[in-house]
Design an enzyme around this catalytic site. Structure first.
Site, PDB file in Angstrom:
ATOM      1  N   ASP A  23       0.860  -1.185   0.000  1.00 54.85           N
ATOM      2  CA  ASP A  23       0.000   0.000   0.000  1.00 54.85           C
ATOM      3  C   ASP A  23       0.896   1.234   0.000  1.00 54.85           C
ATOM      4  O   ASP A  23       1.827   1.321   0.797  1.00 54.85           O
ATOM      5  CB  ASP A  23      -0.891  -0.036   1.247  1.00 54.85           C
ATOM      6  CG  ASP A  23      -1.748   1.212   1.379  1.00 54.85           C
ATOM      7  OD1 ASP A  23      -1.963   1.898   0.355  1.00 54.85           O
ATOM      8  OD2 ASP A  23      -2.205   1.494   2.510  1.00 54.85           O
ATOM      9  N   ASN A  25      -0.542   4.598  -0.169  1.00 56.12           N
ATOM     10  CA  ASN A  25      -1.207   5.841   0.242  1.00 56.12           C
ATOM     11  C   ASN A  25      -2.002   5.710   1.537  1.00 56.12           C
ATOM     12  O   ASN A  25      -2.889   6.516   1.821  1.00 56.12           O
ATOM     13  CB  ASN A  25      -2.110   6.354  -0.885  1.00 56.12           C
ATOM     14  CG  ASN A  25      -3.191   5.348  -1.241  1.00 56.12           C
ATOM     15  OD1 ASN A  25      -3.150   4.205  -0.781  1.00 56.12           O
ATOM     16  ND2 ASN A  25      -4.157   5.760  -2.043  1.00 56.12           N
ATOM     17  N   ASP A  27      -4.341   3.658   2.656  1.00 54.12           N
ATOM     18  CA  ASP A  27      -5.763   3.305   2.765  1.00 54.12           C
ATOM     19  C   ASP A  27      -5.931   1.813   3.074  1.00 54.12           C
ATOM     20  O   ASP A  27      -7.045   1.295   3.065  1.00 54.12           O
ATOM     21  CB  ASP A  27      -6.533   3.681   1.488  1.00 54.12           C
ATOM     22  CG  ASP A  27      -6.043   2.937   0.265  1.00 54.12           C
ATOM     23  OD1 ASP A  27      -5.074   2.132   0.384  1.00 54.12           O
ATOM     24  OD2 ASP A  27      -6.617   3.133  -0.827  1.00 54.12           O
ATOM     25  N   ASP A  31      -1.558  -1.183  -3.956  1.00 53.14           N
ATOM     26  CA  ASP A  31      -1.859  -0.415  -5.156  1.00 53.14           C
ATOM     27  C   ASP A  31      -0.678  -0.425  -6.129  1.00 53.14           C
ATOM     28  O   ASP A  31       0.392  -0.964  -5.811  1.00 53.14           O
ATOM     29  CB  ASP A  31      -2.262   1.022  -4.787  1.00 53.14           C
ATOM     30  CG  ASP A  31      -1.293   1.624  -3.774  1.00 53.14           C
ATOM     31  OD1 ASP A  31      -0.075   1.561  -4.008  1.00 53.14           O
ATOM     32  OD2 ASP A  31      -1.772   2.127  -2.719  1.00 53.14           O
ATOM     33  N   ASP A 100      -4.234 -10.291 -16.170  1.00 51.01           N
ATOM     34  CA  ASP A 100      -5.290 -11.287 -16.048  1.00 51.01           C
ATOM     35  C   ASP A 100      -6.400 -10.938 -17.040  1.00 51.01           C
ATOM     36  O   ASP A 100      -6.819  -9.790 -17.120  1.00 51.01           O
ATOM     37  CB  ASP A 100      -5.844 -11.245 -14.613  1.00 51.01           C
ATOM     38  CG  ASP A 100      -6.028 -12.631 -14.026  1.00 51.01           C
ATOM     39  OD1 ASP A 100      -6.741 -13.427 -14.660  1.00 51.01           O
ATOM     40  OD2 ASP A 100      -5.463 -12.901 -12.958  1.00 51.01           O
ATOM     41  N   ASP A 201      -8.301 -16.398 -17.250  1.00 50.40           N
ATOM     42  CA  ASP A 201      -9.122 -16.947 -16.176  1.00 50.40           C
ATOM     43  C   ASP A 201     -10.158 -17.940 -16.719  1.00 50.40           C
ATOM     44  O   ASP A 201     -10.843 -17.641 -17.708  1.00 50.40           O
ATOM     45  CB  ASP A 201      -9.845 -15.771 -15.494  1.00 50.40           C
ATOM     46  CG  ASP A 201     -10.533 -16.164 -14.207  1.00 50.40           C
ATOM     47  OD1 ASP A 201      -9.823 -16.515 -13.256  1.00 50.40           O
ATOM     48  OD2 ASP A 201     -11.774 -16.109 -14.156  1.00 50.40           O
ATOM     49  N   GLU A 256      -5.944 -20.734 -17.613  1.00 48.20           N
ATOM     50  CA  GLU A 256      -6.314 -21.406 -16.378  1.00 48.20           C
ATOM     51  C   GLU A 256      -7.542 -22.227 -16.667  1.00 48.20           C
ATOM     52  O   GLU A 256      -8.486 -21.737 -17.270  1.00 48.20           O
ATOM     53  CB  GLU A 256      -6.626 -20.370 -15.304  1.00 48.20           C
ATOM     54  CG  GLU A 256      -6.822 -20.995 -13.949  1.00 48.20           C
ATOM     55  CD  GLU A 256      -8.050 -20.503 -13.230  1.00 48.20           C
ATOM     56  OE1 GLU A 256      -8.067 -20.570 -12.005  1.00 48.20           O
ATOM     57  OE2 GLU A 256      -8.998 -20.054 -13.894  1.00 48.20           O
ATOM     58  N   HIS A 329      -3.453 -17.414  -5.681  1.00 48.30           N
ATOM     59  CA  HIS A 329      -4.401 -16.643  -4.865  1.00 48.30           C
ATOM     60  C   HIS A 329      -5.685 -17.413  -4.534  1.00 48.30           C
ATOM     61  O   HIS A 329      -6.550 -16.870  -3.853  1.00 48.30           O
ATOM     62  CB  HIS A 329      -4.737 -15.349  -5.605  1.00 48.30           C
ATOM     63  CG  HIS A 329      -5.498 -15.622  -6.867  1.00 48.30           C
ATOM     64  ND1 HIS A 329      -4.933 -16.286  -7.947  1.00 48.30           N
ATOM     65  CD2 HIS A 329      -6.785 -15.370  -7.210  1.00 48.30           C
ATOM     66  CE1 HIS A 329      -5.849 -16.418  -8.895  1.00 48.30           C
ATOM     67  NE2 HIS A 329      -6.973 -15.861  -8.480  1.00 48.30           N
ATOM     68  N   ASP A 330      -5.844 -18.617  -5.052  1.00 47.17           N
ATOM     69  CA  ASP A 330      -7.074 -19.392  -4.842  1.00 47.17           C
ATOM     70  C   ASP A 330      -6.917 -20.557  -3.870  1.00 47.17           C
ATOM     71  O   ASP A 330      -7.895 -21.257  -3.608  1.00 47.17           O
ATOM     72  CB  ASP A 330      -7.555 -19.989  -6.168  1.00 47.17           C
ATOM     73  CG  ASP A 330      -8.149 -18.956  -7.089  1.00 47.17           C
ATOM     74  OD1 ASP A 330      -8.579 -17.901  -6.604  1.00 47.17           O
ATOM     75  OD2 ASP A 330      -8.176 -19.218  -8.309  1.00 47.17           O
TER      76      ASP A 330
HETATM   77  O1  TEU Z   1     -10.587 -19.506 -10.483  1.00 48.53           O
HETATM   78  C1  TEU Z   1     -11.248 -20.595 -11.068  1.00 48.53           C
HETATM   79  C2  TEU Z   1     -11.418 -21.709 -10.168  1.00 48.53           C
HETATM   80  O2  TEU Z   1     -11.410 -22.848 -10.580  1.00 48.53           O
HETATM   81  C3  TEU Z   1     -11.631 -21.360  -8.745  1.00 48.53           C
HETATM   82  O3  TEU Z   1     -12.931 -20.916  -8.644  1.00 48.53           O
HETATM   83  C4  TEU Z   1     -11.397 -22.468  -7.844  1.00 48.53           C
HETATM   84  O4  TEU Z   1     -12.318 -23.503  -8.067  1.00 48.53           O
HETATM   85  C5  TEU Z   1     -11.559 -21.995  -6.448  1.00 48.53           C
HETATM   86  O5  TEU Z   1     -10.923 -20.767  -6.294  1.00 48.53           O
HETATM   87  C6  TEU Z   1     -10.952 -22.961  -5.503  1.00 48.53           C
HETATM   88  O6  TEU Z   1     -11.080 -22.447  -4.239  1.00 48.53           O
HETATM   89  C7  TEU Z   1     -10.551 -18.312 -11.167  1.00 48.53           C
HETATM   90  C8  TEU Z   1      -9.821 -17.264 -10.356  1.00 48.53           C
HETATM   91  O7  TEU Z   1      -8.496 -17.663 -10.185  1.00 48.53           O
HETATM   92  C9  TEU Z   1     -10.539 -17.050  -9.065  1.00 48.53           C
HETATM   93  O8  TEU Z   1      -9.862 -16.155  -8.220  1.00 48.53           O
HETATM   94  C10 TEU Z   1     -11.899 -16.506  -9.400  1.00 48.53           C
HETATM   95  O9  TEU Z   1     -12.651 -16.391  -8.222  1.00 48.53           O
HETATM   96  C11 TEU Z   1     -12.637 -17.386 -10.395  1.00 48.53           C
HETATM   97  O10 TEU Z   1     -11.822 -17.829 -11.478  1.00 48.53           O
HETATM   98  C12 TEU Z   1     -13.766 -16.609 -11.022  1.00 48.53           C
HETATM   99  O11 TEU Z   1     -13.257 -15.620 -11.866  1.00 48.53           O
HETATM  100 CA    CA Z   2      -3.522   2.020  -1.353  1.00 50.68          CA
END
Ligand code: TEU
Ligand code: CA
Length: 551
Positions: A23, A25, A27, A31, A100, A201, A256, A329-330
């Protein structure tokens, strides 16, 4: 099959979840200027490609994976001028930027959907997938990825629309040539800005199998394969996008795809197909998900995990290309999920680094792995921000489930585990922000942070640097051969890599138990998490030990 030389095969990707990087700024939200301030750090790691999770305009129902304007930057992240400065800063440092591309669905606040829902006669109606009720109910029995039905009823026009994710993420209708044209245009818009490619995605889901009919499957993963993924026109759409747009630029794509399997993957990534450069596959990421998904876990099976890794590695021999990864991130932090984030955290994080960076393909490192970040504990749903977690929590609790039991699962598998801010130092909020972050930092930041790693030559961070440097010096990793070495013990994973007259073997101990291996004794160590380059390997392996030797 020998692989043709291409820059993106030789590089390493670093994924940034922009809300949680830095971050600038005050908040509490990461960013673009924050990322710019860390570019020297990223470069110092030896990273080639930065992949940014979405930074476009979005109501943030799914943290930016619900886009309301593909050509605008979300004000939380900064301005288009900030973006231009970021791209310039990345290129000046000899790195590349991948954005993305989320085009299976938009936000329901995108103007296309606003117009689409305005009337059945709108020229935009057909941008999305609308259906009448069947017997007063949803058109099909399709479950959403994020719980509940995939259909939402729209009172004003008395029809349902399809949303495989949240109801604020309506699926686009790719059958409509105007939709495809719009997407080609927006892809061109970003490529003309000079970005170096896209992470696409859920690209495996864009072609729907018409007519839409009920699924006969019970387990969610099987529903995906039966009804959602790999639709009849998927290859036509990807091929056209490649031919009409992508092929005119020197860029790469990583798709993906839930539902892409070891057998159909080659149709997406085969070199002669003209579709995607590489994919992320999920065979190792979904294997501990039960019939109802991640909040219905089944036991982790190490043997299967290692078999999957070895099996997918072979797809490269068949002319395909993949991006190996163990978290993003998932999911959850890789060492917390597959390894040891306690007593042997350092050794384990380094061993996973060896694994990730000695597989064939273009590896993706998720931010924070380079300091061995771990899962955190979530005691209450108020601490969570992820729509997936919140939706499934509500479903679970409505059915009478115990909130505390669910929160235990969240601490294991919830996506917020990996979305907490990067731990830069031991000052307040881990040096991420001067304000309370949008998602609280992991309390272990006083012990695990970049600053401490920088000053410790034996840290995970320095190990990543060394390994990345090493990888760059040797083409074995990219153009050589990779072959599994059978071992008598499930927890010992071993393989051999050859290129020209160079031959290496890699031994990894996926356990805290000491063991030994009958290969490689007396050979010289080239990289390892316990031993030093130049040491002689004796065949013994300590807890979570990893070693690369020259044969
Ligand atoms: O993720 C696709 C996906 O297969 C995920 O939904 C997965 O099943 C889940 O995160 C498991 O916990 C992509 C993106 O990477 C994800 O961040 C998004 O939420 C999703 O598509 C919808 O765009
Ligand atoms: Ca910020």
């Amino acid at each position: 099959m020998s692989q043709t030389k291409t820059w993106w095969k030789e590089q390493v990707i670093y994924q940034i979840y922009p809300r949680s990087y830095q971050d600038s700024n005050g908040d509490g939200i990461g960013d673009i200027p924050g990322i710019i301030s860390r570019l020297d750090y990223i470069q110092s790691l030896g990273i080639d490609i930065i992949w940014l999770s979405p930074i476009y305009a979005s109501p943030n129902d799914d943290n930016g994976y619900d886009i309301s304007d593909y050509r605008a930057i979300h004000p939380d992240f900064g301005t288009m001028a900030d973006f231009d400065a970021l791209l310039k800063g990345i290129h000046e440092r000899g790195m590349k930027l991948v954005m993305d591309l989320v085009v299976n669905h938009t936000s329901d606040e995108h103007e296309w959907f606003e117009k689409s829902k305005s009337s059945k006669d709108s020229p935009y109606r057909d941008y999305y997938i609308w259906r009448d009720a069947v017997d007063g109910k949803e058109p099909t029995n399709w479950p959403s990825f994020f719980g509940g039905s995939s259909w939402e009823f729209h009172e004003e026009t008395q029809q349902y629309y399809l949303h495989l994710f949240t109801k604020k993420q309506p699926d686009l209708n790719w059958e409509n040539a105007r939709v495809r044209q719009e997407i080609h245009d927006l892809v061109r818009y970003w490529l003309d800005k000079g970005i170096d490619g896209f992470r696409m995605d859920v690209i495996s889901l864009i072609s729907k199998d018409y007519p839409l009919t009920d699924t006969t499957k019970k387990a969610f993963g099987e529903v995906v394969i039966e009804r959602y993924a790999n639709g009849p026109r998927i290859h036509e759409y990807l091929h056209d996008l490649h031919t009409d747009v992508l092929s005119q630029y020197d860029v790469f794509t990583v798709g993906e795809g839930p539902g892409i399997t070891r057998t159909n993957a080659i149709d997406y990534i085969g070199a002669e197909r003209g579709e995607l450069s590489m994919i992320f596959h999920f065979d190792h990421m979904f294997m501990d998900h039960g019939a109802d998904g991640k909040f219905d876990p089944v036991a982790f099976d190490l043997k299967r995990f290692l078999d999957v890794i070895a099996d997918w590695n072979d797809i490269i021999e068949e002319g395909g290309w993949i991006s190996p990864f163990f978290d993003n991130h998932d999911f959850q932090r890789m060492i917390s999920r597959f390894g040891d984030d306690g007593e042997h955290r350092e050794a384990c994080a380094k061993m996973f680094a060896i694994l990730l960076l000695t597989l064939r393909g273009t590896p993706s490192i998720y931010m924070g792995s380079e300091i061995g970040m771990t899962n955190r504990t979530f005691d209450s749903i108020d601490q969570c921000r992820d729509v997936e977690t919140i939706n499934f929590y509500n479903i679970y609790v409505e059915k009478g489930g115990d909130p505390a039991t669910f929160m235990k699962m969240v601490s294991d598998v919830g996506r917020d585990n990996v979305r907490v801010p990067i731990q830069w130092d031991s000052s307040s909020h881990a040096g991420f922000s001067t304000a309370k972050p949008w998602l609280d930092v992991n309390p272990n930041f006083t012990k695990i942070n970049v600053k401490d790693c920088e000053s410790d030559p034996a840290s995970i961070l320095h190990f990543y640097r060394e390994l990345l440097r090493f990888r760059k010096q040797h083409r074995n990793f990219v153009y050589g051969t990779w072959k599994r070495i059978e071992t008598s013990r499930v927890e010992t994973f071993a393989y051999e890599m050859r290129f020209d007259d160079q031959q290496w073997q890699v031994f990894l101990n996926f356990s805290a138990e000491q063991t030994s291996i009958s290969h490689g004794s007396g050979c010289t160590v080239v990289m390892a998490n316990y031993l030093s380059p130049g040491d002689t390997f004796t065949g013994k392996l300590q807890a979570w030990e990893g070693v690369i030797i020259a044969v």
